[in-house]
Structure formats: C-alpha cells, structure tokens
Design an enzyme around this catalytic site. Structure first.
Site, short mmCIF file in Angstrom:
data_model
loop_
_atom_site.label_atom_id
_atom_site.label_comp_id
_atom_site.label_asym_id
_atom_site.label_seq_id
_atom_site.Cartn_x
_atom_site.Cartn_y
_atom_site.Cartn_z
N CYS A 154 5.57 -13.73 0.44
CA CYS A 154 4.61 -14.09 -0.62
C CYS A 154 4.71 -15.51 -1.16
O CYS A 154 3.70 -16.19 -1.27
CB CYS A 154 4.76 -13.10 -1.77
SG CYS A 154 4.33 -11.43 -1.29
N GLY A 171 0.82 -1.21 0.00
CA GLY A 171 0.00 0.00 0.00
C GLY A 171 0.85 1.26 0.00
O GLY A 171 0.61 2.19 -0.80
N ALA A 219 1.85 -16.44 -11.18
CA ALA A 219 3.16 -15.80 -11.39
C ALA A 219 4.10 -16.17 -10.25
O ALA A 219 5.26 -16.56 -10.47
CB ALA A 219 2.99 -14.28 -11.47
N ARG A 231 2.25 2.76 12.52
CA ARG A 231 2.68 2.70 11.13
C ARG A 231 2.42 4.02 10.42
O ARG A 231 3.27 4.52 9.68
CB ARG A 231 1.96 1.55 10.41
CG ARG A 231 2.85 0.85 9.43
CD ARG A 231 2.38 -0.52 9.06
NE ARG A 231 3.52 -1.23 8.46
CZ ARG A 231 3.46 -2.43 7.92
NH1 ARG A 231 2.35 -3.11 7.93
NH2 ARG A 231 4.53 -2.98 7.38
N ASP A 240 -4.37 3.23 7.64
CA ASP A 240 -4.07 1.98 8.33
C ASP A 240 -4.70 2.03 9.71
O ASP A 240 -4.93 3.10 10.27
CB ASP A 240 -2.55 1.78 8.45
CG ASP A 240 -2.17 0.31 8.54
OD1 ASP A 240 -1.61 -0.23 7.57
OD2 ASP A 240 -2.47 -0.31 9.59
#
Ligand code: NAD
Ligand code: UPG
Length: 464
Positions: free
Chosen positions: A276, A18, A223, A43, A38
């Site tokens: 990921c 983000g 991917a 943060r 957020d």
C-alpha cells in the site's frame, strides 16, 4: 440454510482486504448473508479449505465459525451480485506498469471491469461500496459506468479500509474509525446510513465517520502518506544518528512522548514495504501533478525517495562492513515478509537487499516462518540454487554464514540461541539488524560485529 437474512452483501475480490473484512462483517452480523467472490478459482478454493490463502492471526477461527452459515466464498459472481443489496468492490488497484502515468497512477482496469460486470447483470438498484484504495473522483467515474450500462439506480459509496496486515482481525473488530463517504443527496445520505448502520452494530457510533465522497477517497491516500512519512522521517534521522553517536531509539522515544507527536510509527527500519504505502503515495503524487500542483507532488514523492535510499544504504553498509566484498560469502537472511505476522512479500525491503547481495556475488540462505519457498523464488526471479537457498529453520540458515541480516521483525528471531549460531558461523561474524529487534550488547559480548539502524557501528565488546 435459512432464507431469513435481513440483508445480502456481496464482495468482489477475496484478497487481503475482501476476505478478512467480509469475514468480520459475517461474524458480527449473523442475520446478514455475506458472499465473497473472486475470479480466481484457486483463491476461492483456498478460502473454502483448511488452509486459507492468506495468513492473519485469529482469522481461521472466525472463518470456520461463519463459513457455510452466513459467510460464503464463491466464483459465481453473477448469482451473488444479483441477490445482493450492497456490493463491495475490493479488487486490486496496483500501480500502472505501462502507458500514461506508468509507475505512478493507479491501474483502475480491474475496478472498472468489476463495475461494468455489476451493471450488466444487476436486476435492481444496488449500493456499490468502494473498498479498494482509489484516486479521488473514482466514485464519479464508477457512477457513470454504472448509469451508462444499466437502467437501475446505483448509489456509490466510498468506504476505504484502514486495516494493517498482521493485525487485520483486531483492526476490523476494534477500528480507530470507519469512514463512509457518499453523495450529499437524500438517496446518497440514505445509502450512507444503511452502510454505517451495519458497522454501528459493533463499532461505537462516534467512530463511524460520514463524509462526502471526495473527503473519504482522499482521506485514505492521506492517511497512508502521513504514516509512511513518519517512517521516512525517522529513517532519515537514523542516518544522522549513525554519524553522530545519537541512538535512533532514544531519539524516537524522546520525541514520541510529546503528545503532539505520539509514539507510533517511529520505528526506524531497513525501509517500509507492503502493497500500500508506495502505491498509494505514488497515486497521490500523480494526482497532485494532474491537478497542476508540482510542489505538493514533490513534497510527498520525497517520502518514497527516502525509503529507497534507506534500503540501498542498508545494502551498501553490509558490503562496506564486510571489507568491501561479499563475493562468495554466505549471508543468512532472517525474515523475508514485509512485516511480521504475515506471509505477504509485496514491496518487501528484503527483495531489494537480497537482489543487491546477489549482484555483489553473495550466496544467500533465507528463512522466513510464513513466506513460501515458491513466493521467495518468484520474488527473486528464480535464482539458481547455488546462489539462493530457502531454509525451514533459522539455525540451518545461519550455519556456515559470514553474516546475518534481519529483515523482518519476527518475534522468534529475538529468542534464538545466538551463542549456538555464533559457533556455527564463519569468523568474524556480522549481524545487520534491519529492524533493531535484537539485544545488540549481548550479541557483541558473544563476539558478533553488530550493525543496527540508527546506532553507531561500534564493535567493541560491551563488558558489564
Ligand atoms: N492489503 C492491505 O492491507 C490493504 C489495506 C487497505 C486497503 N487495501 C486496498 O484494497 C484493495 C485490495 O487489496 P488486496 O490486498 O486485498 O488485493 P489482492 O490482490 O489481495 O486481492 C484482490 C482480488 O481481487 C480479485 N479480482 C480482480 N478483479 C475482480 C473482479 N472483477 N471480480 C472479482 N474479483 C476480482 C483478484 O483476483 C484478487 O484475488 C486495493 O485497492 C488495496 O490498495 C489493501
Ligand atoms: O514504525 C514503523 C512502522 C511500520 N514500518 C514498516 O512499514 C510497513 C507497513 O507497515 P504497516 O503500516 O503496519 O502495514 P500495512 O499492512 O502496509 O498497513 C498500511 O497500509 C494499509 C493499506 O492501505 C492501511 O490500510 C494501513 O492502515 C497501513 O498501516 C512495514 O514494512 C513495516 O515494517 C516501519 O518500518 N516502522
């Protein structure tokens, strides 16, 4: 500030995706107001300060150039959602820890909560953009959540993000492609066009791909599965190289020059990490099983199995090379982040290797240029200081050590003075290069015993 903005964007989730993604949109589109929100006050405060919550080369300058002009970081989610035409949802979607699908399925609670929140406060129609990586068909679930809780019309788009950490700014400024999926209805196509047109301001039109929703969602998982598969493939060959006298770098080069294979993502390593690859492949595996495709699930699961084996194999090699015991020995760990140019440690192979060494009774001294001491302590379960110490300097970390393990490919490790380091270490001195970045012949000349991924464990001093 001016109220002349042509469009208002809000993003829920000011994380690794983000934050940089919205920053680049704000830079490239000064007429668009971008507000990144957020739940975490800490943060947001960091995004509004001089020390950003994440490290990415080039990011600081761009944030400072746009912040307060058309880029805002805020915890006032309601206000940002109300005024936005387009809302990106870039919240975390980790692997589920308990319940049905634990250990594999994506945990969509943050994503659904974000959807419900949007529906409860929206005062007009909006375009909702899936930025998070989600299972196929999540957009349909989101549409239902929105429809059931609001009288306004929402178009849900899938716009998966392909940036890699450490190169996020470059990837966002010059992406290989941008993917926008949406419903193939007049309203859906109009929404696709609206979002695609924002990217077309700086991304060549032929690189802005538009698809149906499910293709976009599935392309993201695919991917990552393909990229991780290449690493597991070359890592599997690295084990064979160590047993045969072949050199994995030579093999990778020889196959990579074939234009059908290509040279990228063929660097053998101690294993892939990051937030990921593992998560998204597990998500894909879970999806295949739920659609009754166990063969497909097993095929992709093998990518993870190979990666786990590679990390364990590396740790076992360290122990066996050091006369089958590391108990009471000091091991200097160079690099803790999952890759260079980031301070991120999520799923870093360093955690596994360090944990194995601690179990074997070794004492670790760890140095990483970007990972904080607090983060390393957290990742290793707050070990006692006599077992693990974090150093601010590679030379200090190596002094008095029996071995060095290179676990992240930071450039600065290539140019350390290894003669000086050798003098300060206990003999025989071992180097375990988990990233194949050091000059092994030179290290052997100095006197090190060198183990590298996919290379023979030959310790003869190489003489010119
Ligand atoms: N990290 C990467 O390189 C990368 C790249 C491509 C895609 N992705 C995907 O993007 C998504 C986000 O990843 P990330 O690494 O940025 O995660 P992250 O954990 O760094 O950031 C997510 C943020 O969302 C916030 N959040 C959660 N619920 C919220 C809500 N309802 N409203 C506002 N904020 C909320 C959290 O507090 C957190 O700060 C994931 O789905 C991930 O798989 C990540
Ligand atoms: O040849 C290689 C390339 C990478 N790695 C390792 O693989 C991991 C992942 O690296 P990389 O893909 O560069 O970083 P990520 O930030 O995890 O990015 C991946 O995951 C993101 C999140 O989904 C996607 O957006 C990106 O396209 C995808 O590259 C790291 O541990 C690397 O050290 C290797 O071991 N050998």
């Amino acid at each position: 500030m001016s109220t002349e903005f042509t469009c208002r964007i809000c993003c829920l989730g000011a994380g690794y995706v983000g934050g940089p993604t919205m920053t680049v949109i704000a830079k490239m589109c000064p007429d668009i107001k971008v507000t990144v929100c957020d739940l975490s006050e800490r943060r947001i405060a960091a995004w509004n300060s001089k020390s950003l919550p994440i490290y990415e080369p080039g990011l600081q300058e761009i944030v400072e150039g746009a912040r307060g002009k058309n880029l805002f970081f805020s915890t006032d989610i309601d206000a940002a959602v109300r005024e936005a035409d387009i809302i990106f949802v870039s919240v975390n979607t980790p692997t589920k820890k308990s319940g049905i699908g634990a250990g594999q399925a994506a945990d969509l609670q943050y994503w659904e909560l974000a959807g419900r929140h949007i529906a409860s406060i929206a005062e007009g129609p909006k375009i909702i953009v899936e930025k998070s990586t989600v299972p196929v068909k999540t957009a349909a679930a989101m549409a239902r959540v929105l429809e059931s809780n609001s009288k306004f019309a929402f178009e849900v788009l899938s716009n998966p993000e392909f940036l890699a950490e450490g190169t996020a700014v470059e990837d966002l400024l010059r992406p290989d492609r941008v993917l926008v999926g949406g419903e193939q209805t007049p309203a859906g196509l109009a929404a696709i066009d609206k979002l695609a047109n924002i990217y077309r301001r700086w991304v060549p039109t032929e690189k802005v791909l538009t698809t149906n929703l499910w293709s976009a969602e599935l392309s993201k998982l695919t991917a990552n599965a393909f990229l991780a598969q290449r690493i597991s493939s070359i890592n599997s060959i690295s084990a064979l190289c160590e047993n045969t006298g072949a050199d994995v770098d030579e093999v990778a080069h020889a196959i990579g020059v074939d234009s059908r294979i290509g040279p990228k993502f063929l660097r053998a390593s101690v294993g892939f990490g990051g937030s990921c690859f593992q998560k998204d492949i597990l998500n894909l595996v879970y999806l295949c099983r739920s659609f009754g495709l166990p063969e497909v699930a097993n095929y992709w699961e093998a990518v993870i199995t190979m990666n786990n084996w590679q990390k364990q194999r590396f740790a076992e090699k360290m122990v066996s090379a050091m006369f089958n015991t590391v108990s009471g020995k000091k091991i200097a760990v160079l690099g803790f982040a999952f890759k260079k140019d980031t301070g991120d440690t999520r799923e870093t192979p360093a955690i596994h290797v360090c944990e194995q060494m601690i179990k074997e009774g070794a004492a670790l001294s760890i140095y990483d240029p970007k990972v904080t001491v607090e983060q390393m302590n957290y990742d290793l379960g707050s070990p006692s200081p006599d077992k693990v110490c974090m150093e601010q300097d590679a030379y200090v970390a190596c002094a008095g050590a029996h071995a060095i393990a290179v676990l992240t490919e930071w450039d600065e490790f290539k140019t350390l003075d290894y003669s000086r380091i050798y003098t300060s270490m206990v003999k025989p001195c071992f180097v375990f290069d988990g990233r194949n970045i050091l000059d092994h012949a030179k290290l052997r000349q100095i006197g090190f015993q060198v183990f590298a991924i996919g290379k023979s464990f030959s310790n003869e001093t190489v003489l010119d």
